[in-house]
Enzyme design. Structure first.
Site, PDB file in Angstrom:
ATOM      1  N   GLU A 168      22.383  -6.558   8.777  1.00 37.49           N
ATOM      2  CA  GLU A 168      22.311  -6.177  10.192  1.00 37.49           C
ATOM      3  C   GLU A 168      22.712  -4.729  10.472  1.00 37.49           C
ATOM      4  O   GLU A 168      22.973  -4.366  11.608  1.00 37.49           O
ATOM      5  CB  GLU A 168      23.143  -7.120  11.073  1.00 37.49           C
ATOM      6  N   TYR A 170      25.450  -3.130   9.367  1.00 37.49           N
ATOM      7  CA  TYR A 170      26.880  -2.854   9.352  1.00 37.49           C
ATOM      8  C   TYR A 170      27.257  -2.073   8.079  1.00 37.49           C
ATOM      9  O   TYR A 170      26.397  -1.722   7.283  1.00 37.49           O
ATOM     10  CB  TYR A 170      27.673  -4.154   9.483  1.00 37.49           C
ATOM     11  N   ARG A 218      26.029 -12.117   2.786  1.00 38.14           N
ATOM     12  CA  ARG A 218      24.883 -12.020   3.697  1.00 38.14           C
ATOM     13  C   ARG A 218      24.170 -10.707   3.426  1.00 38.14           C
ATOM     14  O   ARG A 218      24.654  -9.632   3.760  1.00 38.14           O
ATOM     15  CB  ARG A 218      25.350 -12.098   5.143  1.00 38.14           C
ATOM     16  N   HIS A 256      20.528  -3.945  13.792  1.00 33.87           N
ATOM     17  CA  HIS A 256      20.646  -4.037  15.248  1.00 33.87           C
ATOM     18  C   HIS A 256      19.844  -2.943  15.948  1.00 33.87           C
ATOM     19  O   HIS A 256      19.471  -3.099  17.114  1.00 33.87           O
ATOM     20  CB  HIS A 256      22.118  -3.961  15.666  1.00 33.87           C
ATOM     21  N   ARG A 292      15.398 -18.133  13.890  1.00 36.08           N
ATOM     22  CA  ARG A 292      14.331 -18.882  14.562  1.00 36.08           C
ATOM     23  C   ARG A 292      13.977 -20.189  13.839  1.00 36.08           C
ATOM     24  O   ARG A 292      12.808 -20.549  13.694  1.00 36.08           O
ATOM     25  CB  ARG A 292      13.102 -18.011  14.775  1.00 36.08           C
ATOM     26  N   ARG A 315      22.411 -20.436  17.058  1.00 32.84           N
ATOM     27  CA  ARG A 315      22.244 -20.788  18.471  1.00 32.84           C
ATOM     28  C   ARG A 315      21.821 -22.241  18.688  1.00 32.84           C
ATOM     29  O   ARG A 315      22.189 -22.834  19.708  1.00 32.84           O
ATOM     30  CB  ARG A 315      21.251 -19.831  19.119  1.00 32.84           C
ATOM     31  N   CYS A 338      17.351 -25.070  21.282  1.00 35.58           N
ATOM     32  CA  CYS A 338      17.525 -23.659  21.612  1.00 35.58           C
ATOM     33  C   CYS A 338      16.161 -23.056  21.918  1.00 35.58           C
ATOM     34  O   CYS A 338      15.223 -23.162  21.122  1.00 35.58           O
ATOM     35  CB  CYS A 338      18.159 -22.925  20.431  1.00 35.58           C
ATOM     36  N   CYS A 341      16.271 -17.782  24.340  1.00 33.62           N
ATOM     37  CA  CYS A 341      16.209 -16.902  25.509  1.00 33.62           C
ATOM     38  C   CYS A 341      17.229 -15.773  25.439  1.00 33.62           C
ATOM     39  O   CYS A 341      17.042 -14.724  26.079  1.00 33.62           O
ATOM     40  CB  CYS A 341      16.415 -17.710  26.786  1.00 33.62           C
ATOM     41  N   GLN A 343      19.889 -15.408  26.924  1.00 33.93           N
ATOM     42  CA  GLN A 343      20.465 -15.043  28.214  1.00 33.93           C
ATOM     43  C   GLN A 343      21.974 -15.248  28.312  1.00 33.93           C
ATOM     44  O   GLN A 343      22.669 -14.445  28.925  1.00 33.93           O
ATOM     45  CB  GLN A 343      19.772 -15.821  29.332  1.00 33.93           C
ATOM     46  N   GLN A 416       9.950 -24.195  38.553  1.00 35.48           N
ATOM     47  CA  GLN A 416       9.553 -22.856  38.125  1.00 35.48           C
ATOM     48  C   GLN A 416       9.399 -22.731  36.611  1.00 35.48           C
ATOM     49  O   GLN A 416       8.684 -21.847  36.133  1.00 35.48           O
ATOM     50  CB  GLN A 416      10.596 -21.841  38.609  1.00 35.48           C
ATOM     51  N   TRP A 585      13.801  -5.378  26.373  1.00 29.79           N
ATOM     52  CA  TRP A 585      13.160  -4.239  25.706  1.00 29.79           C
ATOM     53  C   TRP A 585      11.892  -4.674  24.976  1.00 29.79           C
ATOM     54  O   TRP A 585      10.899  -3.927  24.937  1.00 29.79           O
ATOM     55  CB  TRP A 585      14.132  -3.576  24.724  1.00 29.79           C
ATOM     56  N   ALA A 665      17.355 -19.773  35.638  1.00 33.07           N
ATOM     57  CA  ALA A 665      17.597 -21.076  35.024  1.00 33.07           C
ATOM     58  C   ALA A 665      19.034 -21.202  34.536  1.00 33.07           C
ATOM     59  O   ALA A 665      19.619 -22.290  34.580  1.00 33.07           O
ATOM     60  CB  ALA A 665      16.623 -21.298  33.866  1.00 33.07           C
TER      61      ALA A 665
END
Length: 679
Positions: A168, A170, A218, A256, A292, A315, A338, A341, A343, A416, A585, A665
């Protein structure tokens, strides 16, 4: 389906000196729970609940091994025995539930939001204003010892092992590539020298901590940045780390600062499995696939193919801590999936707030929201409106044993959300509605579709509690010519009642306006695949899977928009300013690729056959349009609430019906749950 349908996912695996009961890892997440009251108790409850429901191995958020490595001032640090002792409550809680947990050691390097970050070379990052200083060779030796000492302290705290964060972008990742390492000493230059720091850290950890201590490394399986590593260098590092003593190789995807989304909803499921598969072919230790993977069938397919030995799902365990138990018991259709999103998890963390989950407000707030249990008093509840606020309220009330009737004027649940799920890349919202539909069935909620009860009927029903979740209606702006035939509303377009022409002007550049623009740029669903494929994603964003591609990059394929779309707003702010922090973005980049024109500071003069007449910077302009779509905000739909109040009944008011300005939501689901828990 049950565990029998996911035999590989639920098969045990030997890793180092340990046997994991299944192949699921809860990957590391920055949660910021340490910033809340009673932080250790919150973290213990959070991890213990996931262990109780069958996650084999969990990884904490990143702990810095030194003050120089902190992500930010005051961030998690493990550098002395006193700090280690405080963490013992977390490990004891996890072990009591039969789980295992690793502590992630993360040195932020040039990503550190501290006054003087350190790095291999004096090369700043575009995502951090602070300019790093170059580590001396003596400081590199100290850094190695800091990592090893942190691992020893993790063992003292009762952790089963550590994850060494080498991806990532780091610090350890920064040392491995020429993008950020331009040293000419023993820690730079050749591939072997650039790999020396992470390899030496793993070697000394194994030497000091013995074979019983789990070490997971990792690795950045694909950097997705210019001057990143190619697959040959990644394989070389993987073999060196294995030889140094790592037990497991976890895959990190992208830095990142990469300009390619890696975990957002626009990324197809299991899009990065190729990266794990490449590593699997070059090492003998178990390899973890990540990013994912959000459903048991996806995990099973990946594992059964041999592309990886374990799957990391971070997630998804925010969304549903009982993910593994439900899959094992044949209730995969009851998993709260999951939807990627970002958010309430990443967006919250990167805006200095504790993480939670849009679809599961309990996540990270287990002290506030205790596990839902049957109420001692059973009530008759009416909920009017089956958008996400009403659905959450109905489901949560039913989980407490109340008798719930849910009224919905439309012929389907969702409100919605039914518009959002039409947007290419947002098909995951289908899972949210699938989850609610199944919960209504399991809990026996009386769902009345196509029903719009009036106040009199609700009063006559003698309900103990009435909840109004009737949502919103589109706001119609005061523009001369607003009734022109070419003017339509966003619900008409999303629902398919109106098919826009080739030239479309969208009035309103909020979240719905951006979603609509994305929707309009694509051909109709019957003219395209139901879901973007991995190959389509790779071509659109410029992901090169060939082993010789540095950073895994290639030129993105040119976009071919189905319509010409212009997005306009009254506010002078840059369009999209309020979109999701970690996903907005990507949406803006997609619309730019499709040539969507975005105009701000517009004064709308009139609409006529020629199109939309407006003024910008005191200059008149006419936007020719076949269709003009209104996305200019919403108004609360409270007519039923007001009618009930007139009859002397004071119902609860939630979701968009409560506050259209906060149409979201995330807030709607949270409000729906809180309302039900107060019954």
């Amino acid at each position: 389906m049950s565990a029998l349908h996911f035999p590989t996912l639920f098969s045990p695996l030997q890793v180092g000196a340990h046997v994991l009961k299944n192949r699921a890892i809860m990957g590391s997440m920055h949660l910021r729970l340490e910033t809340m009251d009673r932080p250790l108790q919150r973290q213990a409850m959070f991890y213990a609940e996931r262990a109780r429901h069958g996650v084999a191995l969990m990884v904490t958020g990143g702990f810095s091994p030194s003050a120089e490595g902190l992500l930010e001032e005051g961030g998690p640090l493990l550098a002395d025995p006193e700090q280690a002792e405080k963490l013992r409550g977390i490990t004891e809680a996890v072990h009591a539930e039969g789980g295992r947990i690793l502590l992630q050691i993360l040195h932020a390097g040039r990503y550190a939001r501290i006054p003087s970050p350190v790095a291999p070379s004096v090369i700043p990052s575009r995502i951090n204003r602070s300019i790093p200083r170059e580590l001396t060779e003596a400081e590199i030796e100290t850094t190695i010892e800091d990592f090893v000492r942190c691992a020893e302290l993790a063992a003292l705290a009762g952790f089963d092992g550590v994850e060494v964060m080498g991806s990532e972008g780091y610090l350890l990742n920064q040392f491995t590539v020429t993008r950020t390492n331009q040293r000419t000493d023993a820690w730079g230059g050749s591939v072997e020298n650039r790999h020396r720091l992470p390899v030496e850290i793993v070697r000394r950890m194994r030497e000091r901590l013995g074979v019983g201590f789990l070490i997971m490394f990792r690795i950045s399986a694909i950097d997705l940045v210019e001057d990143g590593a190619d697959a040959h260098e990644v394989a070389q590092l993987a073999r060196a780390v294995e030889a140094a003593g790592a037990d497991i190789l976890n895959t990190g995807i992208g830095w990142h600062e990469a300009r390619i989304p890696t975990i957002a909803f626009v990324v197809p499921r299991a899009a990065w499995r190729f990266a794990a598969a490449r590593l699997k072919r070059v090492v003998t230790i178990p390899v973890v696939a990540s990013n994912r993977i959000n459903a048991p069938d996806v995990a099973e397919s990946l594992l059964a193919s041999g592309d990886a030995d374990l799957v990391s799902m971070a997630r998804p365990f925010l969304a549903d801590p009982a993910f593994m138990h439900k899959a094992a018991e044949g209730r995969a259709d009851e998993i709260n999936t999951c939807i990627a999103c970002n958010q309430a998890c990443l967006d919250y963390v990167f805006s200095d707030r504790p993480a939670t989950c849009l679809v599961n407000p309990r996540a990270g707030h287990e002290l506030t929201f205790a596990e839902i249990k049957p109420s001692t008093v059973r009530r008759r509840i009416a909920v009017v409106g089956a958008g996400v606020a009403g659905l959450t309220c109905a489901v949560t009330a039913a989980e407490q044993g109340h008798h719930v009737t849910l009224f919905e004027a439309a012929d389907a649940i969702g409100g919605q959300i039914n518009y959002a799920r039409q947007v290419p890349g947002k098909q995951e919202f289908n899972e949210l509605l699938r989850y609610y539909q199944r919960r209504l069935e399991v809990l026996g909620v009386a769902l009345q579709l196509g029903e719009k009860p009036d106040a009199g009927r609700l009063v006559a029903g003698k309900f103990d509690r009435i909840v109004i979740a009737t949502g919103v209606r589109p706001r119609v702006p005061d523009i001369p010519g607003i009734t022109h035939p070419k003017v339509v509303s966003y619900p008409e377009v999303f629902s398919g009642r109106v098919v826009p022409g080739q030239r479309v002007v969208v009035i309103g550049a909020g979240g719905i306006g951006f979603d609509l623009a994305e929707f309009l740029c694509h051909p109709p669903p019957d003219a395209q695949a139901a879901q973007d494929t991995v190959q389509q994603f790779q071509n659109a964003w410029g992901v090169d899977t060939s082993p010789d591609a540095h950073g895994g990059l290639k030129a993105p394929a040119p976009a071919q928009p189905f319509r010409r779309v212009t997005l306009v707003q009254r506010k002078p702010d840059k369009p999209g300013r309020r979109l999701g922090l970690t996903t907005g973005w990507a949406l803006k980049a997609t619309l730019q690729r499709y040539g969507v024109e975005m105009l701000a500071g517009c004064h709308y003069e009139r609409i006529d056959d020629a199109g939309l007449h407006l003024t910008m910077n005191n200059q008149a302009r006419v936007l020719a349009a076949d269709t003009i779509v209104l996305c200019a905000g919403q108004e609360t739909e409270r007519s039923l609430f007001e009618a009930l109040c007139a009859l002397g009944v004071t119902p609860d008011l939630i979701g968009g019906a409560n506050e259209a300005a906060e149409l979201d939501a995330l807030h709607a689901i949270n409000q729906g749950m809180r309302c039900a828990l107060q019954m």
